[in-house]
Design an enzyme around this catalytic site. Structure first.
Site, PDB file in Angstrom:
ATOM      1  N   ASN A  19       0.943  -1.226  -0.158  1.00  0.00           N
ATOM      2  CA  ASN A  19      -0.112   0.044  -0.006  1.00  0.00           C
ATOM      3  C   ASN A  19       0.897   1.187  -0.110  1.00  0.00           C
ATOM      4  OD1 ASN A  19      -1.429   2.187   0.831  1.00  0.00           O
ATOM      5  ND2 ASN A  19      -3.185   0.973   1.797  1.00  0.00           N
ATOM      6  N   ASP A  21      -0.137   4.400   0.037  1.00  0.00           N
ATOM      7  CA  ASP A  21      -0.828   5.779   0.321  1.00  0.00           C
ATOM      8  C   ASP A  21      -0.035   6.442   1.113  1.00  0.00           C
ATOM      9  OD1 ASP A  21      -3.279   4.359  -0.563  1.00  0.00           O
ATOM     10  OD2 ASP A  21      -4.132   4.131   1.683  1.00  0.00           O
ATOM     11  N   HIS A  22       0.878   6.131   1.828  1.00  0.00           N
ATOM     12  CA  HIS A  22       1.707   7.146   2.766  1.00  0.00           C
ATOM     13  C   HIS A  22       2.993   7.771   2.256  1.00  0.00           C
ATOM     14  CE1 HIS A  22      -1.586   6.737   5.431  1.00  0.00           C
ATOM     15  NE2 HIS A  22      -1.355   5.565   5.738  1.00  0.00           N
ATOM     16  N   ARG A  30       3.683  18.914   1.556  1.00  0.00           N
ATOM     17  CA  ARG A  30       4.558  20.192   0.988  1.00  0.00           C
ATOM     18  C   ARG A  30       3.789  20.402  -0.413  1.00  0.00           C
ATOM     19  NH1 ARG A  30       9.933  21.599   2.376  1.00  0.00           N
ATOM     20  NH2 ARG A  30       9.750  21.698   4.384  1.00  0.00           N
ATOM     21  N   HIS A  55      -5.660   3.781  -1.605  1.00  0.00           N
ATOM     22  CA  HIS A  55      -6.961   4.081  -0.932  1.00  0.00           C
ATOM     23  C   HIS A  55      -7.293   5.483  -1.269  1.00  0.00           C
ATOM     24  CE1 HIS A  55      -9.358   4.358   2.889  1.00  0.00           C
ATOM     25  NE2 HIS A  55     -10.271   4.531   1.947  1.00  0.00           N
ATOM     26  N   ARG A  57      -9.411   8.341  -0.492  1.00  0.00           N
ATOM     27  CA  ARG A  57     -10.353   8.588   0.367  1.00  0.00           C
ATOM     28  C   ARG A  57     -11.395   9.692  -0.396  1.00  0.00           C
ATOM     29  NH1 ARG A  57     -10.575   7.960   6.044  1.00  0.00           N
ATOM     30  NH2 ARG A  57      -8.780   6.387   6.604  1.00  0.00           N
ATOM     31  N   ARG A  61      -6.835  12.979   1.473  1.00  0.00           N
ATOM     32  CA  ARG A  61      -5.837  13.213   2.198  1.00  0.00           C
ATOM     33  C   ARG A  61      -4.465  12.529   1.638  1.00  0.00           C
ATOM     34  NH1 ARG A  61      -7.473  10.029   7.418  1.00  0.00           N
ATOM     35  NH2 ARG A  61      -9.116  11.157   7.391  1.00  0.00           N
ATOM     36  N   HIS A  62      -4.515  11.665   1.036  1.00  0.00           N
ATOM     37  CA  HIS A  62      -3.272  10.970   0.433  1.00  0.00           C
ATOM     38  C   HIS A  62      -3.349  10.756  -1.001  1.00  0.00           C
ATOM     39  CE1 HIS A  62      -5.181   7.328   1.839  1.00  0.00           C
ATOM     40  NE2 HIS A  62      -4.800   7.425   2.833  1.00  0.00           N
ATOM     41  N   GLU A  82      -8.561   0.414  -2.779  1.00  0.00           N
ATOM     42  CA  GLU A  82      -9.591   0.710  -1.574  1.00  0.00           C
ATOM     43  C   GLU A  82     -10.432   2.080  -1.697  1.00  0.00           C
ATOM     44  OE1 GLU A  82      -7.051  -1.475   1.691  1.00  0.00           O
ATOM     45  OE2 GLU A  82      -6.862   0.613   1.598  1.00  0.00           O
ATOM     46  N   THR A 112      -7.060   6.979  10.816  1.00  0.00           N
ATOM     47  CA  THR A 112      -6.949   5.773   9.708  1.00  0.00           C
ATOM     48  C   THR A 112      -8.092   4.869   9.905  1.00  0.00           C
ATOM     49  OG1 THR A 112      -5.351   3.971   9.089  1.00  0.00           O
ATOM     50  CG2 THR A 112      -5.721   4.305  11.449  1.00  0.00           C
ATOM     51  N   THR A 113      -8.125   3.863   9.200  1.00  0.00           N
ATOM     52  CA  THR A 113      -9.226   3.081   8.994  1.00  0.00           C
ATOM     53  C   THR A 113      -9.660   2.038  10.477  1.00  0.00           C
ATOM     54  OG1 THR A 113      -8.843   2.745   6.862  1.00  0.00           O
ATOM     55  CG2 THR A 113     -10.531   1.477   7.648  1.00  0.00           C
ATOM     56  N   GLU A 163     -11.231  -9.165   3.366  1.00  0.00           N
ATOM     57  CA  GLU A 163      -9.946  -8.573   4.082  1.00  0.00           C
ATOM     58  C   GLU A 163      -9.952  -8.531   5.523  1.00  0.00           C
ATOM     59  OE1 GLU A 163      -7.166  -5.946   2.044  1.00  0.00           O
ATOM     60  OE2 GLU A 163      -6.507  -5.132   3.864  1.00  0.00           O
ATOM     61  N   HIS A 206      -3.702  -4.401   7.674  1.00  0.00           N
ATOM     62  CA  HIS A 206      -3.652  -3.020   8.938  1.00  0.00           C
ATOM     63  C   HIS A 206      -2.833  -3.192  10.107  1.00  0.00           C
ATOM     64  CE1 HIS A 206      -5.551   0.967   9.538  1.00  0.00           C
ATOM     65  NE2 HIS A 206      -5.155   0.791  10.612  1.00  0.00           N
ATOM     66  N   GLY A 207      -1.871  -2.419  10.040  1.00  0.00           N
ATOM     67  CA  GLY A 207      -0.848  -2.426  11.282  1.00  0.00           C
ATOM     68  C   GLY A 207       0.122  -3.653  11.215  1.00  0.00           C
ATOM     69  N   GLY A 228       1.156  -1.369   4.383  1.00  0.00           N
ATOM     70  CA  GLY A 228       1.560   0.052   3.896  1.00  0.00           C
ATOM     71  C   GLY A 228       2.469   0.896   5.017  1.00  0.00           C
ATOM     72  N   HIS A 229       1.602   1.252   5.835  1.00  0.00           N
ATOM     73  CA  HIS A 229       2.192   2.245   6.860  1.00  0.00           C
ATOM     74  C   HIS A 229       3.617   1.855   7.307  1.00  0.00           C
ATOM     75  CE1 HIS A 229       2.936   4.733  10.478  1.00  0.00           C
ATOM     76  NE2 HIS A 229       2.481   5.581   9.560  1.00  0.00           N
TER      77      HIS A 229
HETATM   78  C1  DXP Z   1      -8.012   0.397   4.762  1.00  0.00           C
HETATM   79  C2  DXP Z   1      -6.801   0.384   5.430  1.00  0.00           C
HETATM   80  O1  DXP Z   1      -6.674  -0.427   6.171  1.00  0.00           O
HETATM   81  C3  DXP Z   1      -5.985   1.343   5.453  1.00  0.00           C
HETATM   82  O2  DXP Z   1      -4.841   1.194   5.990  1.00  0.00           O
HETATM   83  C4  DXP Z   1      -5.672   2.190   4.123  1.00  0.00           C
HETATM   84  O3  DXP Z   1      -5.566   1.577   3.184  1.00  0.00           O
HETATM   85  C5  DXP Z   1      -4.524   3.254   4.501  1.00  0.00           C
HETATM   86  O4  DXP Z   1      -5.185   4.383   4.545  1.00  0.00           O
HETATM   87  P1  DXP Z   1      -5.552   5.306   6.097  1.00  0.00           P
HETATM   88  O5  DXP Z   1      -4.231   5.091   6.852  1.00  0.00           O
HETATM   89  O6  DXP Z   1      -5.864   6.572   5.492  1.00  0.00           O
HETATM   90  O7  DXP Z   1      -6.600   4.442   6.615  1.00  0.00           O
HETATM   91  N1  LIG Z   2      -5.809  -2.668   3.993  1.00  0.00           N
HETATM   92  C1  LIG Z   2      -4.813  -2.711   4.623  1.00  0.00           C
HETATM   93  C2  LIG Z   2      -3.681  -1.944   4.181  1.00  0.00           C
HETATM   94  O1  LIG Z   2      -3.757  -1.692   2.776  1.00  0.00           O
HETATM   95  C3  LIG Z   2      -2.479  -1.340   4.662  1.00  0.00           C
HETATM   96  O2  LIG Z   2      -2.695  -0.899   6.103  1.00  0.00           O
HETATM   97  P1  LIG Z   2      -1.415  -0.394   6.514  1.00  0.00           P
HETATM   98  O3  LIG Z   2      -0.384  -1.291   6.614  1.00  0.00           O
HETATM   99  O4  LIG Z   2      -1.106   0.779   6.096  1.00  0.00           O
HETATM  100  O5  LIG Z   2      -1.951  -0.171   8.162  1.00  0.00           O
END
Ligand code: DXP
Ligand SMILES: NCC(=O)COP(=O)(O)O
Length: 260
Positions: A19, A21-22, A30, A55, A57, A61-62, A82, A112-113, A163, A206-207, A228-229
């Protein structure tokens, strides 16, 4: 503490969806174009990612609309889009035609979600969106908590994939006792097994991070993890290539029993 099943077992492979997104979160801090989430997606794929998750949103936001269009055009692995189950997102998803779409709950104020969809409580809206995306040839998953009622509802409305939200497991592993960690893992394992027996494909995310991924990847029914994160955070220190390769190794080792 090992929470997984037989560490010597051989299970079917489990894909890694990265993922990005971040990367966009940092870019948007910036304005401008750097860092580019599409470049991150290409790097992740070169490092072994089996797919890319993004994702879009409602508040952008991202990830932004042009990121989604570029991801579809410029990556050569499956795109997992997503989205909230809204008319706007349905229209964008159908126009983009990604490989897969994951329906997620969304609250504008959340950081976050925070949890999974209430499929049991909103089944008619979700059933319609699942049907429309499915008819367009998009593989739909529902992002749900590891709750037997939600698994059953996902099956009932015709989703081919779920999921499982692993946020509670992530938080348990950070701050609570081994008994609570085991209980959180048991809930995911039970929901995954139930879904698999109903004929659903099972994903989770997630996480997830280097510390907690092995026990989730060692659940036999697991076929895809979306992460992702943590990967984007870790890439600040070791680079995205190294972070993705290490995550792939941990998932693969958990599936083959080399490491739990
Ligand atoms: C759906 C989900 O699990 C999220 O992790 C998303 O993919 C990341 O974006 P947010 O941190 O904005 O929720
Ligand atoms: N659906 C979960 C995802 O895409 C990633 O979640 P995270 O690792 O950013 O918490």
């Amino acid at each position: 503490m090992p929470q997984g099943p037989n560490p010597a077992a051989e299970f079917p492979p489990c894909r890694l969806g990265v993922n990005i997104d971040h990367v966009a979160t940092i870019r948007n801090a910036r304005g401008g174009d750097e860092p580019d989430p599409v470049r991150a997606a290409q790097l992740a794929i070169a490092a072994g990612a089996d797919g890319i998750t993004a994702h879009l949103r409602e508040d952008r936001r991202h990830i932004r609309d042009d990121d989604v269009a570029r991801l579809k055009a410029e990556i050569d692995r499956p795109l997992n889009f997503e989205m909230a189950a809204t008319e706007e997102m349905l229209r964008i998803c159908l126009a983009t035609a990604p490989h897969a779409a994951c329906l997620v709950p969304e609250k504008r104020e959340e950081r976050t979600t925070e949890g999974g969809l209430d499929v049991a409580g909103a089944s008619s809206v979700l059933e319609k969106v699942v049907g429309e995306l499915g008819n367009a040839g998009i593989r739909v998953s529902l992002f749900i908590d590891p709750d037997p009622v939600q698994v059953e509802a996902a099956h009932r409305i015709g989703a081919p994939v779920i999921e499982l939200h692993t946020g509670d497991y992530h938080h348990a592993a950070l701050s609570t006792t081994p008994v609570k960690i085991q209980a959180a893992w048991n809930a995911i394992n039970k929901a995954a097994t139930q879904a698999h027996e109903l004929g659903l494909e099972v994903h989770a995310g997630h996480g997830l991070n280097f510390t907690n991924v092995s026990n989730i990847a060692s659940i036999p029914a697991m076929r895809e993890l979306n992460i992702g994160h943590f990967l984007i955070s870790e890439s600040v220190f070791v680079g995205l290539d190294v972070a993705v390769r290490e995550m792939k190794r941990l998932i693969s080792d958990a599936r083959t029993g080399r490491l739990v």
